[in-house]
Design a protein around this motif. Structure first.
Motif, PDB file in Angstrom:
ATOM      1  N   VAL A 271       0.853  -1.186   0.000  1.00 58.44           N
ATOM      2  CA  VAL A 271       0.000   0.000   0.000  1.00 58.44           C
ATOM      3  C   VAL A 271       0.887   1.233   0.000  1.00 58.44           C
ATOM      4  O   VAL A 271       1.747   1.396   0.876  1.00 58.44           O
ATOM      5  N   VAL A 272       0.689   2.117  -0.980  1.00 57.34           N
ATOM      6  CA  VAL A 272       1.573   3.274  -1.175  1.00 57.34           C
ATOM      7  C   VAL A 272       0.742   4.558  -1.152  1.00 57.34           C
ATOM      8  O   VAL A 272      -0.483   4.529  -1.270  1.00 57.34           O
ATOM      9  N   PRO A 273       1.401   5.715  -0.998  1.00 57.76           N
ATOM     10  CA  PRO A 273       0.658   6.978  -0.999  1.00 57.76           C
ATOM     11  C   PRO A 273      -0.116   7.204  -2.293  1.00 57.76           C
ATOM     12  O   PRO A 273       0.299   6.766  -3.368  1.00 57.76           O
ATOM     13  N   ARG A 274      -1.211   7.913  -2.147  1.00 61.74           N
ATOM     14  CA  ARG A 274      -2.070   8.166  -3.300  1.00 61.74           C
ATOM     15  C   ARG A 274      -1.301   8.842  -4.433  1.00 61.74           C
ATOM     16  O   ARG A 274      -0.536   9.788  -4.214  1.00 61.74           O
ATOM     17  N   GLY A 275      -1.505   8.317  -5.623  1.00 59.02           N
ATOM     18  CA  GLY A 275      -0.884   8.895  -6.808  1.00 59.02           C
ATOM     19  C   GLY A 275       0.524   8.414  -7.088  1.00 59.02           C
ATOM     20  O   GLY A 275       1.154   8.881  -8.048  1.00 59.02           O
ATOM     21  N   THR A 276       1.037   7.463  -6.284  1.00 65.49           N
ATOM     22  CA  THR A 276       2.434   7.028  -6.472  1.00 65.49           C
ATOM     23  C   THR A 276       2.552   5.592  -6.965  1.00 65.49           C
ATOM     24  O   THR A 276       3.670   5.080  -7.066  1.00 65.49           O
ATOM     25  N   VAL A 277       1.435   4.964  -7.287  1.00 66.12           N
ATOM     26  CA  VAL A 277       1.489   3.569  -7.735  1.00 66.12           C
ATOM     27  C   VAL A 277       2.442   3.381  -8.909  1.00 66.12           C
ATOM     28  O   VAL A 277       3.275   2.462  -8.902  1.00 66.12           O
ATOM     29  N   PRO A 278       2.395   4.245  -9.953  1.00 63.54           N
ATOM     30  CA  PRO A 278       3.320   4.053 -11.087  1.00 63.54           C
ATOM     31  C   PRO A 278       4.789   4.116 -10.674  1.00 63.54           C
ATOM     32  O   PRO A 278       5.625   3.391 -11.241  1.00 63.54           O
ATOM     33  N   LEU A 279       5.117   4.975  -9.714  1.00 66.05           N
ATOM     34  CA  LEU A 279       6.506   5.070  -9.256  1.00 66.05           C
ATOM     35  C   LEU A 279       6.983   3.752  -8.656  1.00 66.05           C
ATOM     36  O   LEU A 279       8.092   3.283  -8.939  1.00 66.05           O
ATOM     37  N   TYR A 280       6.139   3.158  -7.848  1.00 65.91           N
ATOM     38  CA  TYR A 280       6.512   1.901  -7.199  1.00 65.91           C
ATOM     39  C   TYR A 280       6.498   0.736  -8.182  1.00 65.91           C
ATOM     40  O   TYR A 280       7.290  -0.206  -8.049  1.00 65.91           O
ATOM     41  N   GLN A 281       5.637   0.796  -9.155  1.00 64.29           N
ATOM     42  CA  GLN A 281       5.577  -0.277 -10.160  1.00 64.29           C
ATOM     43  C   GLN A 281       6.832  -0.305 -11.037  1.00 64.29           C
ATOM     44  O   GLN A 281       7.093  -1.318 -11.696  1.00 64.29           O
ATOM     45  N   ASN A 282       7.603   0.778 -11.020  1.00 63.35           N
ATOM     46  CA  ASN A 282       8.806   0.850 -11.840  1.00 63.35           C
ATOM     47  C   ASN A 282      10.091   0.927 -11.022  1.00 63.35           C
ATOM     48  O   ASN A 282      11.175   1.105 -11.586  1.00 63.35           O
TER      49      ASN A 282
END
Length: 335
Positions: A271-282
């Motif tokens: 679970v990551v901060p809102r709006g940061t999913v793409p950053l963590y996916q890469n």
């Protein structure tokens, strides 16, 4: 055989050397440090049962303050009352003292140092690290299988050393949220198989070491504060019931595959901060999680440490203000 004899001779010589600057009183030995301080020693006839160590002891017309406890002959003590003058508990003092269940921690207002393996494999059930403690060395409480309660009041403690509470298998919860701890070293809570609830410092914690929380098999969720910048390899490994790993950092911290080794990344939700999913996916390491969800509020903007202690002067006395509580300079809470 020669090595054994030689060791015995060395031990006897060292005891004689120590005793040349010490004395025995009421069944306890004391080593003279200087004109005002002594170290209490278990002597060649180890004490047993309930023991109270005095704050001051007199010898040859001089009064000394007891500031340190040493020796490895305390294993038969069951209840120990230590003096408020005590500054240091030496390494391995209570190593293997399975019968030792109780220490009155609240009286230890001067305590600053707990040595390496000081309570390893002891029977201690409750630990409170008092206000003035600055150093707790490696494995100080490791293998304390009866330990169920841990409270950290130490405002100057910055680091939890290697293996300090490792394999404390009855410890169910730790709350470090109001501490100033900056680093949790390797294996600090390794093998705490009943540990389910972990609250970390929100703003001061910078580093979590290798396998620091590994093999904590009761743990179901874990939250990383935004202040954490360094994660050791396998810091959460083999936590077989882990379901959720939450990070409050809006940018992924440096990680590798080894960082999350031992975590079931097909099952555990990140679970990551809102709006940061793409950053963590890469991001290296983080992208190996199959379920990355958008959910937490990033707290990067918080800059003031609300838990940092400040001083206050009242009626000519100094008080320490910390969070919503007030303490005297010796660590006593003022109601």
């Amino acid at each position: 055989m020669r090595k054994i004899v030689f060791s015995v001779v060395l031990l006897a010589m060292s005891c004689m050397a120590v005793w040349a600057d010490g004395f025995e009183k009421d069944g306890l030995g004391y080593i003279i440090v200087d004109d005002i301080q002594v170290t209490v020693w278990s002597t060649v006839s180890p004490p047993s049962g309930e023991i109270t160590i005095p704050e001051r002891v007199s010898y040859n017309g001089r009064s000394y303050m007891v500031t340190k406890i040493t020796g490895q002959g305390w294993s038969d003590v069951t209840k120990l009352t230590l003096p408020k003058s005590l500054i240091e508990i030496d390494e391995e003092c209570f190593y293997g003292a399975e019968g030792l269940e109780y220490i009155n921690w609240s009286a230890l207002t001067s305590l600053q140092t707990i040595g390496a393996r000081a309570f390893t494999y002891s029977g201690i059930k409750e630990v409170t690290l008092p206000f003035n403690v600055r150093t707790v060395e490696e494995n100080a409480f490791s293998g304390c299988e009866q330990l169920t309660g841990l409270t950290i009041q130490a405002m100057y403690l910055k680091e939890l050393s290697d293996g300090v509470f490792g394999n404390c298998t009855k410890l169910t919860a730790i709350d470090l949220s109001s501490t100033q701890i900056q680093k949790i070293d390797e294996m600090a809570f390794y093998g705490c198989s009943a540990l389910k609830t972990v609250k970390l410092p929100l703003l001061t914690l910078k580093e979590i070491g290798k396998t620091a929380f590994a093999s904590c098999t009761a743990m179901t969720d874990f939250t990383l504060p935004t202040s954490v910048t360094t994660l050791g390899d396998r810091f959460l490994a083999w936590n077989t019931n882990l379901k959720t790993l939450t990070t409050q950092a809006s940018s992924p911290r440096t990680a590798t595959s080894a960082t999350f080794d031992g975590i079931d990344k097909d099952k555990v939700s990140l679970v990551v901060p809102r709006g940061t999913v793409p950053l963590y996916q890469n991001a290296n390491g983080w992208k190996e999680f199959k379920k990355i969800t958008d959910g937490t509020q990033a707290v990067e903007s918080v800059t003031r440490d609300i838990t940092a202690p400040t001083k206050s002067f009242r009626n000519g006395l100094i008080y320490i203000l910390r969070s919503d509580k007030t303490y005297t300079v010796t660590g006593q809470e003022v109601k």
